[in-house]
Write a protein that holds these residues in place. Structure first.
Motif, PDB file in Angstrom:
ATOM      1  N   HIS A 177       0.897  -1.250   0.062  1.00 32.93           N
ATOM      2  CA  HIS A 177      -0.045  -0.114  -0.075  1.00 32.93           C
ATOM      3  C   HIS A 177       0.901   1.408   0.034  1.00 32.93           C
ATOM      4  CE1 HIS A 177      -4.275   1.446   1.298  1.00 32.93           C
ATOM      5  NE2 HIS A 177      -3.481   2.202   0.673  1.00 32.93           N
ATOM      6  N   GLU A 180       2.395   1.974  -3.437  1.00 32.83           N
ATOM      7  CA  GLU A 180       1.310   2.619  -4.344  1.00 32.83           C
ATOM      8  C   GLU A 180       0.971   3.878  -4.220  1.00 32.83           C
ATOM      9  OE1 GLU A 180      -2.200   0.206  -3.737  1.00 32.83           O
ATOM     10  OE2 GLU A 180      -1.390  -1.524  -4.632  1.00 32.83           O
ATOM     11  N   THR A 181       1.113   4.320  -2.674  1.00 30.16           N
ATOM     12  CA  THR A 181       0.909   5.850  -2.415  1.00 30.16           C
ATOM     13  C   THR A 181       2.008   6.501  -2.946  1.00 30.16           C
ATOM     14  OG1 THR A 181      -0.490   5.025  -0.309  1.00 30.16           O
ATOM     15  CG2 THR A 181       0.417   7.269  -0.616  1.00 30.16           C
ATOM     16  N   ARG A 215      -3.231  -1.422  10.869  1.00 33.09           N
ATOM     17  CA  ARG A 215      -4.770  -0.980  10.270  1.00 33.09           C
ATOM     18  C   ARG A 215      -4.697   0.417  10.206  1.00 33.09           C
ATOM     19  NH1 ARG A 215      -6.334  -5.383  13.024  1.00 33.09           N
ATOM     20  NH2 ARG A 215      -7.206  -4.469  14.698  1.00 33.09           N
ATOM     21  N   ARG A 218      -2.746   2.077   7.284  1.00 36.12           N
ATOM     22  CA  ARG A 218      -3.311   1.636   5.965  1.00 36.12           C
ATOM     23  C   ARG A 218      -4.703   2.747   5.852  1.00 36.12           C
ATOM     24  NH1 ARG A 218      -4.001  -4.082   3.832  1.00 36.12           N
ATOM     25  NH2 ARG A 218      -3.994  -2.857   1.851  1.00 36.12           N
ATOM     26  N   GLY A 219      -5.243   2.891   6.788  1.00 34.84           N
ATOM     27  CA  GLY A 219      -6.188   3.850   6.750  1.00 34.84           C
ATOM     28  C   GLY A 219      -5.903   5.226   6.498  1.00 34.84           C
ATOM     29  N   LEU A 221      -3.140   5.820   4.459  1.00 36.50           N
ATOM     30  CA  LEU A 221      -2.788   5.757   3.237  1.00 36.50           C
ATOM     31  C   LEU A 221      -4.095   5.918   2.371  1.00 36.50           C
ATOM     32  CD1 LEU A 221       0.051   3.097   3.431  1.00 36.50           C
ATOM     33  CD2 LEU A 221       0.300   5.392   3.145  1.00 36.50           C
ATOM     34  N   ARG A 222      -5.091   5.283   2.705  1.00 39.72           N
ATOM     35  CA  ARG A 222      -6.417   5.138   1.820  1.00 39.72           C
ATOM     36  C   ARG A 222      -6.852   6.719   1.747  1.00 39.72           C
ATOM     37  NH1 ARG A 222      -7.190   0.024   4.236  1.00 39.72           N
ATOM     38  NH2 ARG A 222      -8.315   0.970   6.170  1.00 39.72           N
ATOM     39  N   GLN A 223      -6.571   7.296   2.815  1.00 38.81           N
ATOM     40  CA  GLN A 223      -7.213   8.935   2.865  1.00 38.81           C
ATOM     41  C   GLN A 223      -6.327   9.490   1.836  1.00 38.81           C
ATOM     42  OE1 GLN A 223      -9.996   9.621   4.104  1.00 38.81           O
ATOM     43  NE2 GLN A 223      -9.615  12.095   3.579  1.00 38.81           N
ATOM     44  N   HIS A 225      -4.617   8.487  -0.835  1.00 42.64           N
ATOM     45  CA  HIS A 225      -5.220   7.948  -2.020  1.00 42.64           C
ATOM     46  C   HIS A 225      -6.541   8.726  -2.551  1.00 42.64           C
ATOM     47  CE1 HIS A 225      -3.157   4.337  -3.731  1.00 42.64           C
ATOM     48  NE2 HIS A 225      -2.540   4.628  -2.688  1.00 42.64           N
ATOM     49  N   TRP A 226      -7.435   8.839  -1.809  1.00 44.06           N
ATOM     50  CA  TRP A 226      -8.774   9.332  -1.999  1.00 44.06           C
ATOM     51  C   TRP A 226      -8.658  10.876  -2.136  1.00 44.06           C
ATOM     52  CZ3 TRP A 226     -11.550  13.346   0.586  1.00 44.06           C
ATOM     53  CH2 TRP A 226     -12.878  13.593   0.079  1.00 44.06           C
ATOM     54  N   GLN A 229      -6.991  11.557  -5.753  1.00 40.27           N
ATOM     55  CA  GLN A 229      -7.968  11.180  -6.769  1.00 40.27           C
ATOM     56  C   GLN A 229      -9.152  11.742  -6.932  1.00 40.27           C
ATOM     57  OE1 GLN A 229      -8.600   7.123  -5.453  1.00 40.27           O
ATOM     58  NE2 GLN A 229      -6.811   6.160  -6.632  1.00 40.27           N
TER      59      GLN A 229
END
Length: 250
Positions: A177, A180-181, A215, A218-219, A221-223, A225-226, A229
């Motif tokens: 992850h 990717e970020t 976790r 990774r939360g 990192l998801r933010q 990404h969002w 994008q």
């Protein structure tokens, strides 16, 4: 202790059997083989295992090191060499408290001819180096015996920690992850990514994240990404809206 001994691509049946015997001597019982290049139940292997034949027969075989370490919360690689971009090997006694505090540690040993390669050591949080004389090459079974002794029989007992460290599978997911970020935001590119990720692995592995902390990370990192994008989407919408506007009368 729930200690696993992982042999990566072992070549000789006798070495596997001797390693199983060394494990039994020191009280380890979980033998894992990654892509073995021989029949680990060959008569020579069983003969060299002696009373550890049952331990040998219960060994589990995996196609990759990542799969062999998936349920482990600490992996200790073994190497006699100093590697660029990777933390230097530590004396076994200095790692004893860390190993004994883990719920599911693993010791990872490489092929007889080469030892662990860099991509194997990347999957280990720490590396152990057995102190030797000028000639540092040890037989596989000798290395298993010495390191298992240090962690299972040597020194005073250390009470286990109640903190649940993230498994290697959870940490590999973090690193995938993270890569990717980094590429998404231009922090690195495909050419430099492996070197950069090695540095981040060394930093984050020292932190010994818990499952919950992995976790949490990774939360984050998801933010990221969002957010990236979403900004790109807003830019496209604004551009399309500008192109759709009628020409000015002026």
């Amino acid at each position: 202790m729930n200690l696993a001994v992982v042999l990566v691509s072992p070549k000789t049946p006798g070495n596997i059997g001797s390693a199983a015997r060394a494990m039994l001597n020191m009280g380890a019982a979980d033998l894992r083989l990654v892509a073995p290049r021989c029949d680990y139940l060959d008569p020579q292997s069983v003969a060299m295992a002696v009373h550890a034949a049952d331990l040998l027969r219960s060994a589990r075989v995996y196609p990759t090191l990542r799969e062999a370490l998936a349920d482990r919360d600490l992996s200790v690689g073994t190497s006699a060499r100093v590697r660029a971009d990777l933390p230097p090997g530590r004396h076994p006694a200095t790692l004893r408290p860390l190993v004994r505090a883990a719920a599911a540690p693993a010791l990872v040993f490489g092929p007889e001819e080469t030892g662990l390669i860099n991509s194997d050591l990347e999957q280990c949080q720490v590396t152990v180096r057995i102190p030797t004389g000028d000639y540092a090459s040890l037989n596989l079974a000798q290395a298993v015996l010495l390191v298992c002794y240090e962690f299972l029989q040597g020194g005073e007992d250390i009470s286990a920690s109640e903190r649940k460290t993230a498994t290697r599978e959870e940490m590999e997911a973090v690193y995938g992850h993270l890569r990717e970020t980094m590429e998404l935001i231009g922090y690195t590119d495909a050419v430099r990514a492996r070197h950069t990720l090695r540095l981040w692995r060394a930093l984050l592995d020292r932190a010994l994240m818990s499952s919950a902390e992995s976790r949490l990370y990774r939360g984050f990192l998801r933010q990221v990404h969002w957010k990236v994008q979403d900004a790109a989407r807003r830019g496209r919408d604004a551009l399309q809206a500008g192109q759709a506007e009628p020409p000015s009368d002026g």
